[in-house]
Design a protein around this motif. Sequence first.
Motif, PDB file in Angstrom:
ATOM      1  N   ILE A  46       0.845  -1.192   0.000  1.00 25.72           N
ATOM      2  CA  ILE A  46       0.000   0.000   0.000  1.00 25.72           C
ATOM      3  C   ILE A  46       0.877   1.237   0.000  1.00 25.72           C
ATOM      4  N   THR A  47       0.555   2.193  -0.863  1.00 26.14           N
ATOM      5  CA  THR A  47       1.244   3.486  -0.883  1.00 26.14           C
ATOM      6  C   THR A  47       0.438   4.474  -0.045  1.00 26.14           C
ATOM      7  N   PRO A  48       1.054   5.125   0.927  1.00 29.59           N
ATOM      8  CA  PRO A  48       0.287   6.030   1.785  1.00 29.59           C
ATOM      9  C   PRO A  48      -0.222   7.254   1.033  1.00 29.59           C
ATOM     10  N   ASP A  49      -1.347   7.792   1.506  1.00 31.31           N
ATOM     11  CA  ASP A  49      -1.928   8.993   0.919  1.00 31.31           C
ATOM     12  C   ASP A  49      -1.285  10.262   1.462  1.00 31.31           C
ATOM     13  N   ARG A  50      -0.663  10.147   2.601  1.00 36.39           N
ATOM     14  CA  ARG A  50       0.085  11.285   3.137  1.00 36.39           C
ATOM     15  C   ARG A  50       1.176  10.763   4.065  1.00 36.39           C
ATOM     16  N   GLY A  51       2.119  11.620   4.373  1.00 36.19           N
ATOM     17  CA  GLY A  51       3.263  11.212   5.174  1.00 36.19           C
ATOM     18  C   GLY A  51       4.353  10.604   4.320  1.00 36.19           C
ATOM     19  N   ARG A  52       5.394  10.125   4.991  1.00 36.83           N
ATOM     20  CA  ARG A  52       6.559   9.583   4.267  1.00 36.83           C
ATOM     21  C   ARG A  52       6.920   8.206   4.804  1.00 36.83           C
ATOM     22  N   VAL A  53       7.314   7.322   3.878  1.00 35.98           N
ATOM     23  CA  VAL A  53       7.880   6.026   4.225  1.00 35.98           C
ATOM     24  C   VAL A  53       9.278   5.970   3.650  1.00 35.98           C
ATOM     25  N   MET A  54      10.252   5.840   4.506  1.00 31.40           N
ATOM     26  CA  MET A  54      11.643   5.723   4.075  1.00 31.40           C
ATOM     27  C   MET A  54      12.113   4.308   4.383  1.00 31.40           C
TER      28      MET A  54
END
Length: 233
Positions: A63-71
């Motif tokens: 799943i790709t988030p709609d907001r925020g960051r995933v590093m």
Amino acid sequence: MSDTIVNLENVGVAFNAQLRMGSPRFWALEDVSLKLVRGMRLGVIGRNGAGKSTLLRTIAGIITPDRGRVMRAPVSCQLLSLTLGFVPHLSGRDNAILSGLMLGLRRREIVRRLPAILEFSELGDFFTQPISSYSTGMLMRLGFSVAMQVEPDVLLIDEVLAVGDADFQEKSGAALRERIHSGTTVVFVSHGDKQIQDVCDSALWIEHGRSVMQGGVDDVLRAYHAAPVAKSA
């Protein structure tokens, strides 16, 4: 920090409440932050609907988030899925190959591991039969045996520690605990305090799609159970 392999900052994930354009959006995750360090065994706790399973799929990159960051560092993540890619009319052997490919193994590697899959699953002659003839327990045994052939950097577990009948549960549970304690980075979702305490060295509490607390297992569990929202679960 170089040891941080996954870092989520204020992540939100929304789904349409109904399968049509313009329907209201439901935020499964609203504001979740966490830091996953190499070798960490992180337990995720929270009530039903808190967003725990969505969090695992976000960490895995499904799943790709709609907001925020995933590093995410260049590491492999495996969400333990016991029937990934299974096709009913194919044999157990062919499904083992297909599922192994979907889990990231090369075909020749999964073919080389077929004897180990057959032995661990205890399927005998059923291994060459269509899985449409399998019981649910047999499907779980096959799926678990395939999943254990993959050695990811990060293992994501959603409530699964053992499958099958009593004897196979003991065997599969022991195999999974060995994998967890082998140095693999683990994120483990569970409703059971004892499982979290036995498996994990830290914990994350999420509620209503928000991260509430991350820290030592006993500290997080104590705070979770002391909170009025946890008591009403």
